[in-house]
Design an enzyme around this catalytic site. Structure first.
Site, PDB file in Angstrom:
ATOM      1  N   ASP A 163       0.810  -1.279  -0.065  1.00  0.00           N
ATOM      2  CA  ASP A 163       0.016   0.096   0.049  1.00  0.00           C
ATOM      3  C   ASP A 163       0.743   1.274   0.188  1.00  0.00           C
ATOM      4  OD1 ASP A 163      -1.839   1.828   0.308  1.00  0.00           O
ATOM      5  OD2 ASP A 163      -2.920   0.701   2.185  1.00  0.00           O
ATOM      6  N   ASP A 201     -10.390   4.115  -1.478  1.00  0.00           N
ATOM      7  CA  ASP A 201     -11.362   3.183  -0.598  1.00  0.00           C
ATOM      8  C   ASP A 201     -12.618   2.827  -0.790  1.00  0.00           C
ATOM      9  OD1 ASP A 201      -8.639   3.059   0.351  1.00  0.00           O
ATOM     10  OD2 ASP A 201      -9.265   3.119   2.537  1.00  0.00           O
TER      11      ASP A 201
HETATM   12  C1  GAL Z   1      -5.704   2.373   2.972  1.00  0.00           C
HETATM   13  C2  GAL Z   1      -6.016   1.086   1.705  1.00  0.00           C
HETATM   14  C3  GAL Z   1      -7.028   0.218   2.719  1.00  0.00           C
HETATM   15  C4  GAL Z   1      -6.377  -0.349   3.896  1.00  0.00           C
HETATM   16  C5  GAL Z   1      -5.582   0.825   4.894  1.00  0.00           C
HETATM   17  C6  GAL Z   1      -4.774   0.426   5.953  1.00  0.00           C
HETATM   18  O1  GAL Z   1      -4.889   2.930   2.018  1.00  0.00           O
HETATM   19  O2  GAL Z   1      -6.364   1.487   0.631  1.00  0.00           O
HETATM   20  O3  GAL Z   1      -7.294  -0.776   1.669  1.00  0.00           O
HETATM   21  O4  GAL Z   1      -5.354  -1.366   3.649  1.00  0.00           O
HETATM   22  O5  GAL Z   1      -5.014   1.798   4.077  1.00  0.00           O
HETATM   23  O6  GAL Z   1      -4.146   1.573   6.616  1.00  0.00           O
END
Ligand code: GAL
Length: 389
Positions: free
Chosen positions: A146, A216
């Protein structure tokens, strides 16, 4: 057809080992569970074990949901050698992997190319090789990577230069791909950088088995439908071993109606999207189970051809999408995004060869034959999903 697909994948794999690693681990879109949508930062080892138990006892594993993916907040500190350790919530990652594997499931983990993850935990920046080796030693089968704090690094290094930014980002994702390859354990590699820099164009060559195409998801009709219906046009980038990822499922989290969750499941299946349940599997209603485990709908998602659906017709909030399945069959989805029920004309002019063909309605199980006089009543925020018999 399955045999021909396997042969083609085998030949490509023999010519290019990177392709082989990619296709073998995700010949069809990955299915399983991820901790984030329901547990977020609170997830513990006990929750993950309970999810693994529930995947088995509910029948989900046997329906294809095999990945148990721990998202952000498992990370502890690095030791003097730079090796990452877990935090107190995850006292024994190897033990957890052994447990998950003993149930016929696979374990996934999460990290970032930046120094810290989105929740502020330790990322893999500068430690890619060590981390990939650690994951392999634990028995990890899937990595979600990520972007998070790496966005700041890109900004510092590229300024406003978008081409430079794209190449810095690609290099960071490729670096972890190489590290995984060197570590020698096959892992599904999932890019999470929210669809930046048209990732679908270069993700597969940088080692991605799947790449997030959006920001998200949330457990609301507006957000889910915006993301899902926005995927039209990306179909040419998906196929066996490499998939567009419109984010994890929200089915069972309580923020949508049954009909809306059926749209969610149908749309993701039409899109050949990963099916990663995001609910508390230990507390599922019969309704949630019946949506997540509709075998016909899962088969649409997991069809070996791997053709992502495309939009065939749209008029206001009414949409018709079509997808080719192996064996020469088609599946057609009549979606109603509107606020009232809608009586669809089946639009046989655009589906001409399907005139008079028998379809199975994949949510009711009924048989339907379409002709010029047919009318298809689709509820508000609903779908009629028809597969050629
Ligand atoms: C976001 C991601 C989510 C989750 C989250 C965790 O950037 O899109 O799916 O993984 O971080 O902090």
């Amino acid at each position: 057809m399955k045999k021909i697909c396997a042969l083609v994948l085998g030949l490509l794999g023999a010519m290019n080992p990177l392709f082989a690693q990619r296709s073998n681990v995700s010949a069809t879109p990955p299915m399983g569970w991820n901790s984030w949508n329901h547990f977020a930062e609170k997830v513990t080892e006990a929750d993950v074990r309970a999810a693994a138990d529930a995947l088995v006892s509910s029948g989900m594993r046997d329906a294809g949901y095999v990945y148990v993916n721990i998202d952000d907040t498992w990370e502890g500190k690095r030791d003097a050698q730079g090796v990452i350790h877990t935090n107190d919530k995850f006292p024994d990652m190897k033990g957890l992997a052994d447990y998950v594997h003993s149930k016929g499931l696979k374990l996934g983990i999460y990290s970032s190319p930046g120094p810290s993850t989105c929740a502020g935990y330790e990322g893999s920046y500068g430690h890619e090789d060590e981390d990939a080796r650690t994951y392999a030693a634990w028995g990890i089968d899937y990595l979600k990577y990520d972007q998070c704090s790496f966005g700041d690094i890109i900004e510092q290094q590229a300024g406003g230069d978008q081409d430079k930014a794209a190449s810095i980002q690609r290099a960071a994702y490729e670096k972890m791909h190489q590290a995984i390859m060197k570590a020698g354990r096959p892992m599904v590699y999932s890019f999470c950088q929210y669809g930046l820099y048209a990732v679908w164009q270069w993700g597969p060559d940088a080692g991605a088995n799947l790449w997030r195409t959006t920001g998200d998801i949330s457990d609301h009709w507006d957000r889910m439908s915006l993301i899902g219906f926005d995927q039209d046009g990306l179909e040419k980038f998906a196929g066996p071993g490499h998939w567009n990822d419109p984010d994890m499922l929200e089915i069972g989290n309580g923020g949508m109606t049954r009909s809306e969750y059926e749209v969610h499941m149908s749309l993701w299946a039409m899109l050949s999207a990963p099916l990663l349940a995001g609910n508390d599997l230990s507390k599922m209603t019969p309704e949630t189970k019946s949506i997540l485990m509709n075998r016909d709908v899962i088969a649409v998602d997991q069809d070996p051809l791997g053709h992502q659906a495309k939009r065939l017709w749209v008029e206001g909030p009414m949409e018709i999408w079509g997808k080719d399945l192996s064996g020469g069959r088609r599946v057609i989805a009549y979606f109603n995004r509107g606020e009232a029920a809608f009586d669809f004309d089946p639009r046989l002019s655009i589906l001409a060869p399907l005139h008079g063909v028998r379809f199975k309605d994949l949510w009711s199980g009924n048989t339907i034959v379409l002709n010029e006089k047919s009318r298809l009543l689709v509820p508000r925020h609903g779908v009629l999903l028809l597969r050629q018999q």
